[in-house]
Every structure is written in C-alpha cells, then in structure tokens.
Design a protein around this motif. Structure first.
Motif, PDB file in Angstrom:
ATOM      1  N   ALA A  19       6.831   8.447   8.337  1.00 48.65           N
ATOM      2  CA  ALA A  19       8.008   7.731   8.837  1.00 48.65           C
ATOM      3  C   ALA A  19       8.914   7.301   7.693  1.00 48.65           C
ATOM      4  CB  ALA A  19       7.563   6.519   9.659  1.00 48.65           C
ATOM      5  N   LEU A  20       8.338   6.769   6.626  1.00 48.55           N
ATOM      6  CA  LEU A  20       9.152   6.320   5.491  1.00 48.55           C
ATOM      7  C   LEU A  20       9.834   7.493   4.803  1.00 48.55           C
ATOM      8  CD1 LEU A  20       6.839   3.586   3.916  1.00 48.55           C
ATOM      9  CD2 LEU A  20       9.005   3.229   5.112  1.00 48.55           C
ATOM     10  N   LEU A 142       0.093   4.285  -1.786  1.00 48.81           N
ATOM     11  CA  LEU A 142       0.901   5.472  -2.063  1.00 48.81           C
ATOM     12  C   LEU A 142       1.858   5.766  -0.911  1.00 48.81           C
ATOM     13  CD1 LEU A 142       1.254   7.605  -4.279  1.00 48.81           C
ATOM     14  CD2 LEU A 142      -0.205   9.112  -2.938  1.00 48.81           C
ATOM     15  N   ALA A 143       1.434   5.493   0.312  1.00 46.27           N
ATOM     16  CA  ALA A 143       2.287   5.754   1.474  1.00 46.27           C
ATOM     17  C   ALA A 143       3.584   4.970   1.415  1.00 46.27           C
ATOM     18  CB  ALA A 143       1.532   5.422   2.756  1.00 46.27           C
ATOM     19  N   VAL A 144       3.531   3.721   0.917  1.00 49.40           N
ATOM     20  CA  VAL A 144       4.717   2.859   0.941  1.00 49.40           C
ATOM     21  C   VAL A 144       5.398   2.737  -0.414  1.00 49.40           C
ATOM     22  CG1 VAL A 144       3.766   1.520   2.852  1.00 49.40           C
ATOM     23  CG2 VAL A 144       3.364   0.741   0.509  1.00 49.40           C
ATOM     24  N   SER A 145       4.861   3.359  -1.452  1.00 43.33           N
ATOM     25  CA  SER A 145       5.431   3.246  -2.793  1.00 43.33           C
ATOM     26  C   SER A 145       6.875   3.744  -2.832  1.00 43.33           C
ATOM     27  CB  SER A 145       4.597   4.061  -3.784  1.00 43.33           C
ATOM     28  OG  SER A 145       5.263   4.158  -5.027  1.00 43.33           O
ATOM     29  N   PRO A 146       7.825   2.912  -3.249  1.00 46.71           N
ATOM     30  CA  PRO A 146       9.227   3.346  -3.287  1.00 46.71           C
ATOM     31  C   PRO A 146       9.457   4.580  -4.150  1.00 46.71           C
ATOM     32  CG  PRO A 146       9.066   0.972  -3.594  1.00 46.71           C
ATOM     33  CD  PRO A 146       7.667   1.504  -3.668  1.00 46.71           C
ATOM     34  N   ALA A 377      -1.977  -6.578   2.037  1.00 49.52           N
ATOM     35  CA  ALA A 377      -0.668  -6.790   2.653  1.00 49.52           C
ATOM     36  C   ALA A 377       0.320  -7.338   1.629  1.00 49.52           C
ATOM     37  CB  ALA A 377      -0.796  -7.752   3.831  1.00 49.52           C
ATOM     38  N   GLY A 378      -0.167  -8.197   0.740  1.00 50.40           N
ATOM     39  CA  GLY A 378       0.693  -8.745  -0.299  1.00 50.40           C
ATOM     40  C   GLY A 378       1.218  -7.692  -1.245  1.00 50.40           C
ATOM     41  N   VAL A 379       0.465  -6.602  -1.409  1.00 44.82           N
ATOM     42  CA  VAL A 379       0.911  -5.481  -2.238  1.00 44.82           C
ATOM     43  C   VAL A 379       1.797  -4.539  -1.435  1.00 44.82           C
ATOM     44  CG1 VAL A 379       0.169  -3.446  -3.531  1.00 44.82           C
ATOM     45  CG2 VAL A 379      -1.110  -5.583  -3.734  1.00 44.82           C
ATOM     46  N   ALA A 380       1.367  -4.182  -0.228  1.00 50.07           N
ATOM     47  CA  ALA A 380       2.019  -3.121   0.538  1.00 50.07           C
ATOM     48  C   ALA A 380       3.333  -3.547   1.183  1.00 50.07           C
ATOM     49  CB  ALA A 380       1.061  -2.588   1.601  1.00 50.07           C
ATOM     50  N   ALA A 385       9.133  -2.708   2.129  1.00 49.32           N
ATOM     51  CA  ALA A 385      10.492  -3.247   2.251  1.00 49.32           C
ATOM     52  C   ALA A 385      11.416  -2.624   1.204  1.00 49.32           C
ATOM     53  CB  ALA A 385      10.461  -4.764   2.104  1.00 49.32           C
ATOM     54  N   ALA A 386      10.902  -2.463  -0.023  1.00 41.38           N
ATOM     55  CA  ALA A 386      11.705  -1.849  -1.089  1.00 41.38           C
ATOM     56  C   ALA A 386      12.014  -0.387  -0.769  1.00 41.38           C
ATOM     57  CB  ALA A 386      10.970  -1.950  -2.420  1.00 41.38           C
ATOM     58  N   SER A 387      11.061   0.320  -0.173  1.00 39.21           N
ATOM     59  CA  SER A 387      11.293   1.719   0.213  1.00 39.21           C
ATOM     60  C   SER A 387      12.390   1.816   1.262  1.00 39.21           C
ATOM     61  CB  SER A 387       9.999   2.342   0.754  1.00 39.21           C
ATOM     62  OG  SER A 387       9.039   2.486  -0.267  1.00 39.21           O
TER      63      SER A 387
END
Length: 538
Positions: A19-20, A142-146, A377-380, A385-387
C-alpha cells in the motif's frame, strides 16, 4: 504468538508494504522527474526494437533490471494488442513516445513488487537466523521505511539488487545449517543475479566466506577443502553472471566506456569527502531517515545482540561491514546506496524487539507484555507517517507546478527552453528546446518523433554526468535562443558554485539576458518537493 497468527501478521506487513509503495506511484507522469528512469527503459526498448538481448548499457550493470522492463513492456504491448489499443509494435512505439506513462508506470509497479519482495525476504532471513518475532519486527520496519518506500517507487536497479542479495543470504544461511550442493548452488545463482543488477552487491559473497571459514575452524572441513569450496563459489558465480549477461564480454567496449562514465570524482549534489565524513553523511542522512532515531538506537543494540550469535553474526555482519566500508571509501554519496543496509539493520531491530518480547513474557504482567508492541509501534508509526508525507510531497513537484504555470501563461508560437523531461508539455503549442551536451539545444518534439535511442543521447552526452544547460558545450549556446526558459538546475549549481564554476557561468550569462517571471520552491508544509524552478522570459 501462534503460527497462524504469525503468518497473518506477516501477511498484514506485506499488504502495508504494498500500500505504501503504490501510494502516488504515478507521481509526475507523463513527465519524468527522475531522468534515469528513461535510461533504463531505453535499454529495454532497444532490445525490443532490435531483437537483441544486448541492452547497450552496463553502468550498474542493471542487465536484470532492463530484462524485467523489457518483459513488462512486452506484456503491456500484448494486452494493448489483444484489446485493440495497438495495431502493431510501431503503433505501440508511437504511443510510448507520446506518453511514456504506458511503460513507466508498469515498470514502477514492477519495482514496487520487488520492494514488497524485499520485505518478505527480510522476514524469511530473520526467521532463518533468529525467530518469528524478530522476523515480524524486521519486516514491519522495512515495510514502512521512508527510504525503502521512496526508492521502490522509481525504476532503478537498487531495490532489485537488494532482493537478490537477501535471497543469497537466505541460501547461505541454509547452507551453513546443513551443507548441500543445491543450497551452495542457489547461493551462487542469487549472488550472480545481484551482481548482474548492481556491481557492489558482490559483497554478498562475504557471508559465504565467513561460513566456509567457520566450517574449517570447527574442523567440519580442512583448510584446503574450504579454500577449494570458496574458489568454486567464485568461479560458479562468475560463470552464472556471464550466462545472465553475456554482453559484459561480447560488448566489452561499451562496458568499459560505461564504467568510466560511472567513475566520477564529482557529481552535482552528491560529492563525498573523506571516509569519516561519508560515514557521518550516511548516518545522519539516509540511515537515520530510513530507520528513525529510535530505530537506529535499537539497531545498534540489536547488532550487539547478533554479534553474540554464531550463525546470524557470520551471515549478516560481514556483509553489513563490507557495505559500510565501501560506502565510506566512495568519492560520491547517494542516499539510495544505503538501501542494502536497511534490511540488515531492520533484522537487528527485530533482534532487539525479540529480546524485549522474551524478557517481557518471562515477567508475566500485561504491562510488560505490551512493552514490545509499544516499542515497535514507537519505531514504525513515525516511519509510516514520514513515508506518507514523502509520497504526498512527491506528487506535488515543483516541475509539474512549473509546467502548469507555463501552459497557462506562455503564448502559442513561443520557443521554450526546458531542462527536465517534461513530457507533459509535448502537446503545448510551442517549439521546445532541450540542451543535450555537444549537440547543443535540440528540438525536443522532433527528437521524440524520430524515436531517439540511447546511443544518440550517449554520443551527445559524452562524459557528462548530467545533461542540462550548465553542461552544454559553450560554443553551442547560440542554438538555445528562446522566448522562455524553464530552469530547474541553476540553484543546485549555485549551492556548489566553487566546484562548478563553468556551469555557473553558463547559467549566469543566460539569466542576465532575461527577466525572472516566477520562482517555484519546494515547501515542507505544503507539502511540495522538487528543485527550485525558475521561469525566465527573454
């Protein structure tokens, strides 16, 4: 977490990754904001037009990338032919040069697919080396990493190479657990594919080197046997590389010329410094962007935990350290070069969260059991949000804003000089000039109507890393006489004017002749990304 719940959680991670990566993946189109996308596609188109497997460019070498793009282009044409949209390959080519969205968007989607694949392979590798909890944490990061999301949305070789590297490390880990010929061969296959995609990914061999030396240390093999296995590994990898990309030898003159073009001491916006400065740049830039501050701190702790584990340390650490050394030693710095670090450091984050989970489970209280989820959650969440912010800003680029202003304000019959691949201006009622190195400013519409190939661009480009007005042959400046100019590179050169004096003189001479009509800047709170674009009238 039960096996079924773990599988569902991992599936949710992959859905999130997809999705991202698909969000705003059509950014800029039909214009191309990343000029290199066209280069990769032109290699694919060259193969289809000439009926050869020689892509004609080997800078990365990116052979597998162009093969994948050629396959995607064939599928797009086939679908269009069956549905009656394209009567022939010639009609398809006409449509592509009129609107490259036809092949660029499917190519980007293919790269996004490799981005999702890399998240899955990261979880597979973490499961192989650690446990399911570490795998889930690594995959989520890795999935959410900008950084990972950004570069999975453009046509480039980096994301593909990272996927092949991860597959190689999985095969190496399995070989380390139980040596077999098939696992050994699969490790060479994936390594050869990684190298055929991008040269530095040969560093994936360091994991096998560590595994083979460990077998000798444990008396599972003699030194002679280990060295012989290492020699076979290298020879087989090279043989498979040449099987995948035989034109590395058959067209070695092009290979040598492309490698010389890639070996640059300076590049606009990407010139590095001494090793310590490069390391600081990567740490404060792409690595911090890709993992976040909390993620980076967890990754450092996770690497310390991994260093105490035999197999995980042998498979991950030599490759990670190898890439860090190479990045530090380069004369250039690019944020995308940090991509192979991300899955390895994401696994380290997974190792840290797994340790927290195990300790919390031993304590027994609900608050302590919720601690791992809170940490993750604090990391992801900030990364996700940044992505989203990045992809939203990318969809509102200064170059497309400039095109919109130009279409609304530049009168028909004008001659307009542009520096970007503004396919969105093809239909404008103007004569459009494009600066192309030694060739001077060329008629962009006539060039596209003639279905220009990469060889023509390469010839005009010469040894230039970038084709723009600043790098134009000075004696050819007269060919660029125009009523308006849309300048997207001046401010980048101005920021490094001490290094690019000749280019600055070209721009200053041009700008002194005209009047600035509008300046479009990137804005963080808008959001809008892209370079500073200046529209000049003469």
């Amino acid at each position: 977490m039960t096996g079924i719940r773990m599988k569902l959680a991992m599936m949710a991670v992959l859905v999130l990754a997809a999705a991202l990566r698909l969000q705003h993946i059509d950014f800029g189109l039909p214009a191309l904001n990343d000029a290199d996308e066209l280069m990769f596609e032109m290699g694919a188109i060259r193969m289809l037009r000439t009926g050869t497997l020689n892509p004609g460019w080997f800078g990365h070498p990116a052979t597998t990338t162009m093969y994948v793009l050629a396959l995607v282009d064939v599928l797009v044409f086939g679908a269009g032919y069956v549905t009656g949209h394209f009567a022939s390959p010639a009609a398809f080519a006409d449509a592509v040069f009129a609107d490259p969205t036809l092949i660029i968007l499917p190519g980007r989607i293919a790269m996004a697919g490799f981005g999702v694949l890399s998240a899955w392979l990261t979880m597979r590798l973490a499961s192989e080396l650690l446990d399911g909890k570490a795998a889930l944490g690594a995959g989520l990061v890795l999935a959410v990493s900008p950084l990972a999301v950004t570069w999975a949305q453009v046509i480039r070789s980096d994301i593909m190479a990272t996927s092949f590297l991860l597959a190689c490390l999985i095969a190496t880990a399995r070989f380390a657990r139980e040596a077999s010929k098939s696992r050994f061969v699969w490790a060479t296959v994936w390594l050869a594919l990684a190298i055929a995609t991008k040269w530095p990914f040969a560093l994936g061999a360091l994991a096998m080197v560590a595994v083979l030396l460990d077998r000798w240390r444990k008396d599972e093999a003699t030194m002679r046997e280990s060295l012989a296995s290492l020699a076979v590994f290298g020879a087989l990898t090279i043989a498979l590389l040449l099987l995948i990309s035989p034109y590395l030898v058959l067209d070695h003159e092009t290979l040598w010329r492309n490698l010389q073009g890639e070996a640059q001491a300076h590049h606009l916006g990407a010139t590095g410094g001494p090793p310590w400065q490069n390391l600081a740049w990567y740490g404060q830039g792409p690595v911090l962007t890709g993992l976040g501050l909390a993620g980076l701190l967890l990754a450092i702790w996770g690497l310390w935990l991994i260093a105490r584990l035999g197999l995980a340390a042998r498979v991950l650490l030599p490759v990670l350290l190898g890439f860090i050394v190479v990045l530090a030693a380069q004369r250039l710095v690019w944020d995308r070069w940090a991509l192979p670090l991300l899955p390895l450091m994401a696994i380290a984050i997974g190792a840290a969260t797994s340790w927290i989970t195990n300790r919390a489970a031993a304590r027994g209280s609900w608050a302590q059991r919720l601690a791992p989820a809170a940490v993750l959650a604090g990391v992801a969440l900030p990364l996700a949000a940044a992505s989203l912010d990045r992809t939203a800003a990318r969809a509102q680029d200064t170059r497309q804003a400039a095109s919109a202003w130009a279409l609304a304000n530049i009168p028909p019959g004008s001659t307009v000089l542009i520096e970007q691949f503004a396919f969105d201006l093809q239909g404008a009622p103007w004569r459009i000039l494009f600066p192309m190195g030694d060739a001077g400013c060329v008629d962009a519409k006539a060039m596209l109507a003639g279905k220009i190939d990469y060889a023509t661009i390469e010839s005009a480009r010469g040894s230039r890393a970038i084709v723009d007005y600043g790098t134009l042959a000075p004696e050819r400046a007269g060919s660029c006489a125009a009523d308006y100019a849309i300048i997207a590179q001046y401010d980048r050169y101005a920021a490094e004017s001490d290094r690019f004096r000749d280019e600055m003189r070209m721009y200053q001479t041009l700008l002194q002749k005209g009047q600035e009509r509008i300046v479009l800047r990137p804005q963080e709170n808008a959001p809008r990304s892209g370079p500073v674009v200046r529209i000049i009238s003469f």
